[in-house]
Design an enzyme around this catalytic site. Structure first.
Site, mmCIF file in Angstrom:
data_model
loop_
_atom_site.group_PDB
_atom_site.id
_atom_site.type_symbol
_atom_site.label_atom_id
_atom_site.label_comp_id
_atom_site.label_asym_id
_atom_site.label_seq_id
_atom_site.Cartn_x
_atom_site.Cartn_y
_atom_site.Cartn_z
ATOM 1 C CD GLU A 80 10.063 -2.429 5.419
ATOM 2 O OE1 GLU A 80 10.646 -3.236 6.161
ATOM 3 O OE2 GLU A 80 8.831 -2.416 5.243
ATOM 4 C CB CYS A 142 9.097 -2.965 -1.451
ATOM 5 S SG CYS A 142 7.584 -2.295 -2.147
ATOM 6 C CG HIS A 166 6.495 -1.160 2.740
ATOM 7 N ND1 HIS A 166 7.488 -2.082 2.984
ATOM 8 C CD2 HIS A 166 6.024 -1.438 1.486
ATOM 9 C CE1 HIS A 166 7.606 -2.877 1.927
ATOM 10 N NE2 HIS A 166 6.748 -2.508 1.008
HETATM 11 N N1 PCA Z 1 4.619 -2.382 -2.979
HETATM 12 C C1 PCA Z 1 5.171 -3.667 -3.329
HETATM 13 C C2 PCA Z 1 5.790 -3.490 -4.674
HETATM 14 C C3 PCA Z 1 5.241 -2.242 -5.217
HETATM 15 C C4 PCA Z 1 4.628 -1.566 -4.066
HETATM 16 O O1 PCA Z 1 4.182 -0.410 -4.049
HETATM 17 C C5 PCA Z 1 6.043 -4.285 -2.234
HETATM 18 O O2 PCA Z 1 5.780 -4.027 -1.049
HETATM 19 O O3 PCA Z 1 6.961 -5.041 -2.528
#
Ligand code: PCA
Length: 200
Positions: A80, A142, A166
């Site tokens: 990100e 996240c 992610h």
């Molecule tokens: N993904 C979520 C929250 C927990 C996770 O593993 C997110 O992308 O916000």
């Protein structure tokens, strides 16, 4: 040896498993280049997860922080670029559903990742693993923990690489869920190992 705090999340919403937990479990205690990995799992709770991460930071005193989250539906590894000062969206595991909430009352609107996200993506692509910089971490947990950590480091004037990656669903989750693209757990873990390799 330097320490890397690597975090994953517990399962949430309609995802009965979270592949980030397995990645963290598999890399915990491992030495990758000059880093020793210290793995921790975060809850999915708007009121708790940010503080939990800060507590882990104070406990481990790491030289770098990478938090991982599942982005079910994405089919690439996506470091990100930026976290924004906003929580909004689906309910967390305690049933709380924030609407347009600020994460830090007087914090900046957005804070850029301080991880080498470009070289992470290039390394992954070079190894044949699909990857791309993401320009939004969303407004769920996240983004919340990414912002909380970066804001904390900024407030304290600490120059420690920190950010969020992610990952797609694992095949296990793909089968359970039925509607999301998936990767082998092996490739997910290897991808994160390669990303850690870019920290040095
Ligand atoms: N993904 C979520 C929250 C927990 C996770 O593993 C997110 O992308 O916000």
């Amino acid at each position: 040896m330097k320490k890397l705090l690597l975090t994953g999340f517990e399962p949430f919403l309609d995802y009965p498993t979270n592949p980030t937990m397995k990645v963290v479990e598999e890399l915990d205690g491992k030495k990758i280049d000059e880093f020793e990995v210290v793995g921790r799992i975060l809850t999915v709770d708007f009121k708790k997860s940010g503080n939990q991460l800060l507590e882990y930071f104070e406990e481990v005193k790491p030289d770098a922080i990478i938090s991982l989250g599942l982005a079910a539906g994405r089919y690439k590894i996506t470091p990100e670029r930026i976290a924004i000062n906003c929580s909004d969206g689906d309910r967390d595991n305690s049933g709380h559903r924030p609407v347009d909430e600020k994460i830090a009352e007087s914090g900046l609107d957005g804070i850029f990742s301080t991880l080498p996200i470009r070289s992470m993506v290039e390394r992954l692509l070079g190894e044949g693993l699909p990857a791309e910089i993401s320009n939004t971490a969303g407004t769920y947990l996240c983004n919340n923990v990414m912002y909380t950590m970066l804001h904390y480091l900024q407030q304290k004037g600490l120059n420690i690489p920190s950010g969020f990656i992610h990952i797609p669903a694992s095949h296990e989750l793909g089968l359970q869920h039925g509607k999301v693209p998936s990767w082998s757990q092996r490739d997910l873990t290897r991808a994160i190992e390669l990303c850690v390799g870019e920290l040095g």
